[in-house]
Structures are given as structure tokens and as C-alpha cells.
Design an enzyme around this catalytic site. Structure first.
Site, PDB file in Angstrom:
ATOM      1  N   ASP A  89       0.859  -1.175   0.000  1.00 15.45           N
ATOM      2  CA  ASP A  89       0.000   0.000   0.000  1.00 15.45           C
ATOM      3  C   ASP A  89       0.904   1.236   0.000  1.00 15.45           C
ATOM      4  O   ASP A  89       2.115   1.138   0.152  1.00 15.45           O
ATOM      5  CB  ASP A  89      -0.928  -0.012   1.208  1.00 15.45           C
ATOM      6  CG  ASP A  89      -2.215   0.771   0.976  1.00 15.45           C
ATOM      7  OD1 ASP A  89      -2.248   1.598   0.051  1.00 15.45           O
ATOM      8  OD2 ASP A  89      -3.182   0.545   1.727  1.00 15.45           O
ATOM      9  N   GLU A 137      -9.562   7.375   4.529  1.00 10.31           N
ATOM     10  CA  GLU A 137      -8.639   6.910   5.563  1.00 10.31           C
ATOM     11  C   GLU A 137      -7.918   8.080   6.222  1.00 10.31           C
ATOM     12  O   GLU A 137      -7.598   9.069   5.588  1.00 10.31           O
ATOM     13  CB  GLU A 137      -7.635   5.946   4.947  1.00 10.31           C
ATOM     14  CG  GLU A 137      -6.865   6.530   3.763  1.00 10.31           C
ATOM     15  CD  GLU A 137      -6.068   5.486   3.021  1.00 10.31           C
ATOM     16  OE1 GLU A 137      -5.164   4.896   3.622  1.00 10.31           O
ATOM     17  OE2 GLU A 137      -6.361   5.268   1.839  1.00 10.31           O
TER      18      GLU A 137
END
Length: 841
Positions: free
Chosen positions: A322, A523
Site C-alpha cells: 500500500d 482513511e
């Protein structure tokens, strides 16, 4: 005791979802450790011809070419010439990143960039490689980065539909729209099993229970990649990614990128079930998670990535990182991380300019043996295997592919029709007093609230932009707001509809439909301290109560990415509908709430809760199967027309609560260091200077490290007095500190006066949401050694200071010469031995 209605609803939900998945629910008996991580039989078996082709390509590659396959930069950080020179195995566009930096880039511009990158990757003139690259994108609820694309409800809403076949359709549609822009790989589906609703990515999960997650993950992968009987990776399919491995939905406190402390058995039966079905359906990539498991970062976990995923579960695709997740592994940075590759990471997602030193360092580490060449070969073999399986070596250039440039696919009517179905089936009816719903379309209806005509708000995060912010209705051409849907049907039926965000009206309506809820976030920005809706500024509650006090029946439509404590709002509504984040087709909500032209119900409510609804703001992690399960509304709850809730009286719910002292955890600001992603800086009239080393100097202030109890756990501040200056600690993402006022929280810090010419003072501020306006003076006289100072957080409270979005954590300002040191800066319980600074509010 659940009501008969709720029990029946729950039974239907569980049987209808997946008859074979009962053993995977949170209520199941613990799995014997010897059976954990059983091998997953993928629909894509090993193929000798594929393996031979991969081996032949790999045998001819240099170390430099191999390492380039493992590097995934972002389109803002590389050029076409960079691709030609280095031959990256893949590249991505992050959320809110577009070709040429243009938010309104056309599908043709997306294709042009895809084509240029592809052509550069197979050009051997500089790097000697003809291996095609591939483009990855976060298509998490439709092709959500592209203007005009179909935006489906977020996963939390899809979970409520209890319709895996619909998920497969959505995956297939998303694949078509992605392929129309020349892209071949998507970072979806997210298969997190969310256990704490404070987590800012809750809406990316289908459910708190692994049963739904397991059923949906496989269905979405089938839709995206295809199935063997109809042709895997056909021209209208893409490579899929199940993410994030592993346990991101179960971190302590719901912290994004936090630590999951589950036992291995719990990790498997609760958090891994989406991977069981996703890998079985043939998912070819798995994204590593930012979170840790029992203190070890997943990006650096050899046990999870290699022993579990690759060896025990038998995954033979590749593991992609990620966003700079490798840089969080101990001993690593964004520019260098042999530990991650050695752990089992195959592709580094490195979005910034760090891609070049990472490439160079990884090459050097392979040559030195820090990364065994056998490990590099395994990574590249996996990447090549997926490319061969997906047909990339036989594929024509993106511009020439069958669906590329087909504008009719982007937001096609057939696609939007499926999205409308998803919206209708995702709605959950919590309350319907006196059967107020469905409404007569020929009524006089007021549409109120800031969500009524706001497609950006109803779509949530990961919509055009990363956080979903900064969008207007014009950014969703072809989409419909909730007001649009009501307006079309009401006017057609001869009724009247009036839009008023504030709730003001020209003529008293027969009914008011109030649309409100969470503003978009993704997020980081979405994490909460508790699950109360709108603490401190109950503007939406005030709107509901104002309309109800005028004798107007009130229907609430709640836009939210998670279950939230809305007891006051439930009390103030005659009917309450949870719409989640419906996406671009919000107009379909009117299909369910309004009777059709024949005064009949066209669509009944079908949605059921796949997340338990909290009974208090601090009931943040209540999940089906818990031994002390006592939510306000249980998993599986959801009314249909004609049903009245017997679960609980939703008219007189308790509305007061107080956080008890024991529930208040310390919020560290500066203990030994400033924890990323926060940072410290010096602010003065000339601007801001980031503090990035042991000594940072400006004309007005010098900041250096100092030892208090351990090495460099304090900061020495030397103010020159030339001008006013501040030492500040700021956060990259807002923190939710609303619980601090209820718990009588204090801003605490240790102070040492090293030198001052005369009795004077400095001011402190924080926490606050933007620029701190309220400050408190701290008087100092003479050096006395270290002592503790405590200031009530209430000193900084004001109507403008929204403690749910704290960005400024701490600020210390002085305009006179002085030499002081500070340490142990935190917000939490009061220190009884501290010098308390009082304030007048």
C-alpha cells in the site's frame, strides 16, 4: 430479547446470504489451530505452459530489469520517458490523481496516458525490456476516479442488500468502465471485517461479520475478473486485488493503520474469510495492509505474507504494498526496504519521488545479498505469471483494445440502472411511526438538509477525489441527487416539492424529508474517538426538531459511512431511513419512499443491518456473536412496509451520556517524539519551518532535542525575542477529541525553565480544529528543574472549535528572550501533582 420481527429478519438474512458459510461466522466455535490457513483451491490452476513462458522470460532478465518489475510509481511522479528508461512493472493513479493533473480529464486522456505508458514499457531501446506494464487504480465503488462514471453505493450499503449476485454484476460493470479508459488492474475489493466503527474506513467493509464478507468477496472478484466458463480476463475484465492483508478492520480502538491484537484463530475466522473466497475465485493480487498484527507491521511480516498467504493458503499471484507502506517497517524508509521484500512483498507501491532511490537501493541490495536473488526471482515470477494469465503479453496497445474509448460505457444507462437497484436494496428502515412511509407522490413535500441536493456528500470518500471533498453536483454528470429523484416523481404525480437546506418554506408542507449525515472522508480523516453524531454542534437535530415543532411529519434520511449514535435524531423523526453512501444514483431513494402513480408501493425496503447499531456513543465495538451483545438495534434488523419496530421504542431513547474518567485514554502529542503523521514546526512572521533534525534554527527560535528521562525525549526551546515565534505540533489528519470535555481532560506537559532575564510568561494553545484562537498564559519566574503543568481542555473550547476535527495539537508562543524545555506533552487525565493553570471561559 430480540423481537419476533427482528429474529425473523435475522434468520432470512443469514440463510439468504450463503448457506455454506455458517462455520465462518463470529458465533462459530473456534477453529482448531491445526486446520488454520487451509490451502485455497483457486479457479485458476497452475498451467505448465504459463510456467514455461514465465521461466523463459525470467531467464533472460537482468537484475535491473527484475527490480524494475517490483517498483510501482504514481502517475504524478513519473514521466513516459521514465517508463521507457526503467520499464516499471506497474504504475498507479492515487485517489484524486488524474492524467495531466486534470480532475476533469476525459476518458480519451486516460487512454492516451495508458497507451503512452504501455508503448514506453515495451520499448527496449533504453532498458532492453519488452515486458508490458500494467496500470492499477482504486475503483472501489465503481470507476470512482473518472468524471461521469457510475458510482455505486459504498460497501457498507452493498452489505445491507444481502445480494451476492448483485455484487457480481457491479464488479462486471466496474470492469467494463475501467477497461474503457485503458486500465487493466483495480485495487478492489476491500474485504475488511470491521469490528470497531470508529475506524475511518468502516464504509469500505461489507459487514462486521465474516459471513457476509466471505460471500461478497468471491462474488466481486468473479465480476471483475470473470469466471472460467465465460472466459477469465476477457476484453471486458480486469485484474482484481483483495485487500488489505490482514486484519485492518480489527485494530485496537479502530485506529487506521493501528495494531490488531486478535489471536491467530480469530484472525483466520473473522478477518481472513474474504481472502478464502476471493482467492478461490481467482484474485491475482493481494494488497498488504498498513496495520500491524501483535506489533508487527504486515508489510514486514514474513509469517503472514509468506508462510500464511503464499505457503499455507497457496496463493501464487503477487503481493502489492500500500501507499509507501514498506517505509513503516522497522529499519526501513520509503527509499530502502529489503525487509519488506524479504518478508514476501512483491511490488513496492512508492508514489512519490522516492521511487528512484528505492529502485537503486533494491538493485544494490540484491547484488550485495541483502535481498537474496532467489527472493527477487520469486517476486518477478509471480508478477510475470499474472501478466501471462491476464493476456498482457498478447494484448494490443490500450488504444486498440475492444472497449477502449467507448464513451457509451462510462455511466451507461444499463450501468446506472444496476446502481439504482443497489441503492434501493441497500436502504434500511429503522423507524416508521404510524406507517408514515411510503409517501404520496401528489403531496406537498419539503426536501431539507445539506444532503438533499448534494451528490458529493451522498457519494462519500473515494469519489473523484481521495477524501471525496471539493466536489459539486457538476462533477457527477448523469448522476442524480436525492432531491432530483423526489422532484421528478412528485411533479409527475401532480404534487409539489420544495428544496430548502435550512428547512424554511414558502407554504407549509404535508411532510418534510430531511437529508443529513456525515461529510465525505477517507482513511486518516475518518477516525473517531466515539460514535456520537455531531457532538457539540447539533445543527441537524435542531433542524429536525424545528420542523417537528411546527406540526410537520418528519422523515429522516441519514447519509453515513458507519452506524452512529443518533438517539436524539431518532427521537425527533417520525420515520428514519439509513441510506449509507448511495453514490451517484441518489435519485433512486425516491423509488422506495414514494408510492407510484397507482398509489401502490413500487419498491419495498429490503436492506438489513450488517453492522449492529450502537446504544451509546461509547459502544463502538459491538458485534454479532459477542458474549455481552446489547446493541440498540441488532445485526439483521430492518423494517419493511407494514412492520412496526418491537425491538425498542425509538421515540423516547436516552439522549444524555458522559464519558467516565476511566474511559479516557491519553492522547500523546510529544512524548519521545512527534508520532507520524503529525509533525512539529516553528512558526513566525516569515512563515513555517518544519522541524526535521536534532537542531532547527530560525531568527526567532531554536529547537533542539534534550534528554529528560531517556535519550532525546524532550525539546529545548530558545526564543531570541527578535519577534514572536511559536513551537507547534500539527496533525496531517484531524483527530476526534470530542470525549475530552466530558472527561474533564487536561493538556499536560513537563516544563523546565533554563534561563529567563525576568519574570515573564509564554502562551499555549490546543487542541483546536484550525487556527487556535484561545490561548492560556503560563507564568515562569526562575529555574526550578522539571515540573508538571496541567491546563483544562475546556480552556480552549469555543463554538468555533470543533473538537471532532482537531488539527492543531499544541502551540507554545513567546515574544521575549527565554530558554525553556518541554516534554511529555499529552491530553488526558489530570496529573494530581501538576501545577494547574486556570482560565476564564
Amino acid at each position: 430479547m430480540p423481537s419476533m420481527v427482528a429474529s425473523a429478519v435475522l434468520s432470512v438474512l443469514l440463510v439468504g446470504c450463503n448457506e455454506q458459510s455458517k462455520s465462518t461466522t463470529a458465533t462459530s466455535q473456534p477453529v482448531d489451530s491445526t486446520s488454520l490457513w487451509a490451502h485455497v483451491n483457486s479457479v485458476i490452476p497452475k498451467d505448465d505452459k504459463v510456467e514455461q513462458k514465465v521461466a523463459a522470460i525470467l531467464a533472460k532478465m537482468t537484475i535491473e530489469q527484475k527490480v524494475a518489475q517490483t517498483i510501482q510509481p504514481e502517475i504524478k511522479s513519473i514521466s513516459v520517458e521514465d517508463m521507457r528508461r526503467y520499464g516499471f512493472g506497474s504504475y498507479l493513479n492515487g485517489g484524486g490523481s488524474f492524467p495531466n493533473g486534470n480532475k476533469h480529464a476525459t476518458p480519451k486522456e486516460w487512454i492516451d496516458l495508458a497507451d503512452a505508458m504501455y508503448q514506453a514499457s515495451i520499448d527496449a531501446s533504453l532498458d532492453g525490456s519488452t515486458i508490458p506494464t500494467m496500470w492499477g487504480t482504486d475503483a472501489v465503488h465503481g470507476h470512482n476516479n473518472v468524471i461521469g462514471a457510475t458510482i455505486f453505493p459504498h460497501n457498507i450499503g452493498l452489505g445491507a442488500t444481502n445480494n451476492p449476485k448483485l455484487l457480481e454484476q457491479i464488479g462486471a460493470i466496474t470492469a467494463k468502465e475501467v477497461r474503457a479508459t485503458g486500465i487493466d488492474w483495480v485495487f478492489a475489493p476491500t474485504v475488511a471485517t470491521v469490528r470497531d466503527d470508529r475506524w475511518g474506513r468502516t464504509y469500505e467493509g461489507y459487514s462486521e461479520d465474516p459471513e457476509i464478507v466471505k460471500a461478497y468477496a468471491g462474488a466481486m472478484v468473479k465480476g471483475l475478473q470473470g469466471v472460467p466458463e465465460n472466459g477469465l480476463f476477457a476484453d471486458d475484465k480486469v485484474i482484481s486485488t483483495v485487500k488489505h492483508f490482514l486484519g485492518d478492520g480489527g485494530t485496537e480502538g479502530g485506529d487506521d493503520q493501528g495494531d490488531n491484537l486478535a489471536s491467530e484463530s480469530e484472525l483466520y475466522r473473522i478477518h481472513a474469510q474474504g481472502y478464502v473466497s476471493g482467492l478461490a475465485a481467482g484474485a491475482q493480487s493481494v494488497m498488504a495492509s498498513f496495520n500491524s498484527w501483535k506489533g508487527e507491521k504486515a508489510h514486514g511480516s514474513h509469517y503472514l505474507l509468506t508462510k500464511v498467504l503464499k505457503n499455507k493458503m497457496g496463493f501464487d499471484g503477487f503481493v502489492v504494498g500500500d501507499w509507501n507502506g514498506h517505509g513503516q517497517v522497522p529499519g526501513c524508509s520509503n527509499e530502502s526496504c529489503p525487509n519488506a521484500m524479504n518478508a514476501g512483498l512483491d511490488v513496492f507501491m512508492v508514489p512519490g519521488p522516492e521511487w528512484k532511490p528505492l529502485l537503486e537501493n533494491t538493485i544494490a541490495q540484491v547484488k550485495s545479498g541483502a535481498i537474496p536473488e532467489s527472493r527477487l526471482n520469486d517476486s518477478v515470477r509471480r508478477i510475470l505469471r499474472v501478466k501471462v494469465r491476464a493476456g498482457l503479453f498478447e494484448s494490443v496497445t490500450p488504444k486498440m483494445r475492444p472497449l477502449s474509448g467507448d464513451m457509451s460505457l462510462i455511466g451507461a444507462k444499463a450501468h446506472r440502472d444496476v446502481a439504482k437497484q443497489a441503492v434501493r436494496e441497500s436502504l434500511v428502515l429503522l423507524k416508521n411511526n404510524n406507517q408514515l412511509l411510503p409517501l404520496n407522490a401528489n403531496s406537498r413535500i419539503l426536501l431539507a438538509g445539506d444532503g438533499a441536493d448534494n451528490i458529493g456528500k451522498q457519494s462519500g470518500g473515494w469519489s473523484i477525489t481521495w477524501q471525496g471533498t471539493g466536489n459539486t453536483n457538476e462533477d457527477f454528470p448523469g448522476g442524480t441527487s436525492i432531491f432530483d429523484g423526489f422532484k421528478a416523481q412528485v411533479e409527475k404525480a401532480g404534487g409539489q416539492v420544495e428544496l430548502s437546506v435550512s428547512g424554511a418554506f414558502t407554504q407549509k408542507p404535508d411532510v418534510a424529508v430531511v437529508v443529513f449525515g456525515e461529510d465525505p472522508y477517507a482513511e486518516g480523516n475518518g477516525d473517531l474517538a466515539n460514535v456520537e453524531y455531531q457532538r457539540g454542534n447539533k445543527r441537524d437535530l435542531q433542524l429536525l426538531e424545528k420542523l417537528k415543532s411546527q406540526g410537520i411529519p418528519v422523515v429522516a434520511i441519514f447519509l453515513t459511512g458507519r452506524p452512529l449514535w443518533v438517539n436524539p435524531e431518532l427521537n425527533a423523526s417520525d420515520a428514519f431511513v439509513v441510506a449509507w453512501l448511495p453514490g451517484s444514483e441518489g435519485g433512486a431513494i425516491a423509488d422506495v419512499l414514494l408510492k407510484d402513480k397507482n398509489d401502490a408501493v413500487a419498491y419495498d425496503f429490503k436492506g438489513k443491518l450488517t453492522f449492529s447499531w450502537p446504544s451509546s456513543p461509547t459502544q463502538t465495538a459491538v458485534n454479532r456473536g459477542d458474549s455481552n451483545y446489547n446493541p440498540l438495534l441488532p445485526y439483521g434488523y430492518g423494517l419493511s412496509y407494514g412492520q412496526q419496530s418491537q425491538q425498542v421504542n425509538l421515540d423516547n431513547l436516552p439522549t444524555e451520556f458522559k464519558t467516565v474518567q476511566g474511559e479516557l485514554a491519553n492522547h500523546e502529542i510529544l512524548v519521545r517524539d512527534v508520532k507520524a503523521p503529525s509533525w512539529a514546526q516553528i512558526r513566525e512572521a516569515s512563515g513555517e519551518t518544519r522541524i526535521s533534525s536534532s537542531v532547527t534554527r530560525t531568527p526567532s527560535l531554536e529547537v533542539s532535542t534534550e534528554d529528560k528521562m531517556v535519550q532525546e525525549d524532550a525539546r529545548n526551546l530558545v526564543f531570541t525575542g527578535k519577534a514572536e515565534a511559536s513551537f507547534e505540533v500539527l496533525a496531517a489528519f484531524p483527530s476526534d477529541l470530542r470525549n475530552l470535555l466530558e472527561a474533564d481532560a487536561r493538556l499536560n506537559f513537563a516544563l523546565k525553565v533554563n534561563h529567563t532575564d525576568e519574570a515573564q510568561s509564554f502562551s499555549i494553545a490546543g487542541p483546536c480544529n484550525n487556527e487556535c484562537e484561545k490561548t492560556v498564559q503560563v507564568a515562569i519566574e526562575k529555574p526550578t528543574g522539571w515540573y508538571d503543568v496541567s491546563v483544562p481542555v475546556s480552556c480552549f473550547a469555543s463554538p468555533e472549535n470543533d473538537l471532532s476535527k482537531v488539527m492543531h495539537l499544541f502551540k507554545l508562543t513567546a515574544d521575549k528572550p527565554m530558554n525553556i524545555s518541554i516534554a511529555d506533552v499529552y491530553v488526558g487525565a489530570s496529573n494530581e501533582n501538576a501545577v494547574t493553570i486556570n482560565c476564564n471561559n
